[in-house]
Scaffold this motif. Structure first.
Motif, PDB file in Angstrom:
ATOM      1  N   TRP A  70       8.872   1.626  16.496  1.00  0.00           N
ATOM      2  CA  TRP A  70       8.956   1.442  15.046  1.00  0.00           C
ATOM      3  C   TRP A  70       7.909   0.469  14.517  1.00  0.00           C
ATOM      4  O   TRP A  70       7.331   0.676  13.449  1.00  0.00           O
ATOM      5  CB  TRP A  70      10.369   0.967  14.693  1.00  0.00           C
ATOM      6  N   GLN A  74       5.540   0.942  10.966  1.00  0.00           N
ATOM      7  CA  GLN A  74       5.631   0.184   9.724  1.00  0.00           C
ATOM      8  C   GLN A  74       4.476  -0.802   9.541  1.00  0.00           C
ATOM      9  O   GLN A  74       4.146  -1.180   8.418  1.00  0.00           O
ATOM     10  CB  GLN A  74       6.966  -0.549   9.639  1.00  0.00           C
ATOM     11  N   MET A  91      11.468   5.810   6.230  1.00  0.00           N
ATOM     12  CA  MET A  91      10.861   4.502   5.992  1.00  0.00           C
ATOM     13  C   MET A  91      10.927   4.101   4.516  1.00  0.00           C
ATOM     14  O   MET A  91      10.386   4.778   3.647  1.00  0.00           O
ATOM     15  CB  MET A  91       9.404   4.514   6.470  1.00  0.00           C
ATOM     16  N   ARG A  97       5.077  -3.338   3.466  1.00  0.00           N
ATOM     17  CA  ARG A  97       4.528  -2.147   4.103  1.00  0.00           C
ATOM     18  C   ARG A  97       3.392  -1.549   3.294  1.00  0.00           C
ATOM     19  O   ARG A  97       2.482  -0.938   3.862  1.00  0.00           O
ATOM     20  CB  ARG A  97       5.649  -1.122   4.322  1.00  0.00           C
ATOM     21  N   THR A 139      13.775  -3.756  10.111  1.00  0.00           N
ATOM     22  CA  THR A 139      14.207  -2.807   9.097  1.00  0.00           C
ATOM     23  C   THR A 139      14.664  -3.545   7.843  1.00  0.00           C
ATOM     24  O   THR A 139      14.898  -4.759   7.863  1.00  0.00           O
ATOM     25  CB  THR A 139      15.377  -1.943   9.601  1.00  0.00           C
TER      26      THR A 139
END
Length: 247
Positions: A70, A74, A91, A97, A139
């Motif tokens: 991940w 990102q 996402m 980001r 996240t």
């Protein structure tokens, strides 16, 4: 570096879309993230897969999916290294980001939710004081938990959502926070768990491309707009979530 030799495919308005592999739209994702992307009978399937298939069809190529950590998605590292042309990984678009990659127009609305074992009464982050809350590393769920969870809530980090969900189900943690679409899908197949709360974070998912890859970003936006207009998007949504968006 392997894969750095790009090929070209005609884009909208005469612009050229450069692909890292001839005849392929290479898409990075991070498995599992059901129902957006996951393995079934040895094949990667899901909502994001079907959406990106529309883009590949428009380009007259095949979609090639690359499962990758991940953080590389990102951070934009995988796109910059020509590991993939685009990223489709459930996402959320956010300012951090945006500095690392360019996003398509939003294609899915999401929010954070709380998963617990059936019978547990935790319905807020405050209820978890003195308990363990599972989060997926890097996240928006982890970010929300670190900002909103009160002192006394122990955050336990997991590399992927599959490990997080298993930890809730087996009692390794008392609850888990992640995107609502993923958690509701998990509960369908695991009735010994349930979602007890949603947190209105107003998140939207975007499909990522390398910074400055305007031709591919515009093509993705064009495909998304057409899919919404002709009903294709609604059909894909119903296939994976059991209902059309907003219903």
């Amino acid at each position: 570096m392997a894969g750095c030799t790009s090929t070209t495919s005609a884009g909208a308005g005469g612009s050229e879309i450069r692909l890292v592999s001839e005849g392929k739209l290479t898409v990075c994702t991070h498995l599992p993230y059901e129902p957006f992307q996951f393995k079934k009978s040895g094949k990667i399937v899901g909502f994001d897969v079907d959406v990106m298939d529309l883009v590949a069809e428009e380009l007259k190529v095949e979609q090639k999916i690359v499962d990758t950590p991940w953080e590389g998605i990102q951070s934009g590292e995988d796109l910059n290294a020509n590991k993939c042309d685009a990223a489709a990984a459930g996402m959320t678009i956010n300012d951090v980001r945006r500095k690392n990659l360019d996003f398509s127009a939003p294609y899915f609305d999401a929010t954070q939710a709380l998963l617990v074992k059936k019978g547990a009464t935790y319905a807020s982050l405050k209820d978890l004081k003195g308990r363990k809350l599972g989060v997926q590393a890097s996240t928006t769920g982890e970010e929300y938990a670190r900002k909103k969870a009160p002192d006394g809530v122990e955050l336990v980090q997991f590399e992927d959502v599959g490990l997080l969900l298993t930890a809730v189900r087996t009692g390794q943690v008392d609850a888990g926070i992640n995107d609502n679409g993923v958690l509701y899908d998990y509960v369908k197949g695991n009735p010994d768990t349930r979602v007890t709360a949603e947190f209105d974070t107003g998140e939207q998912y975007g499909l990522g491309v390398r910074k400055g890859n305007t031709a591919l970003r515009k093509k993705i936006d064009q495909v998304l707009k057409q899919a919404r207009a002709d009903g294709t998007y609604d059909r894909i949504h119903k296939k994976w979530f059991g209902k059309e968006p907003g219903k």
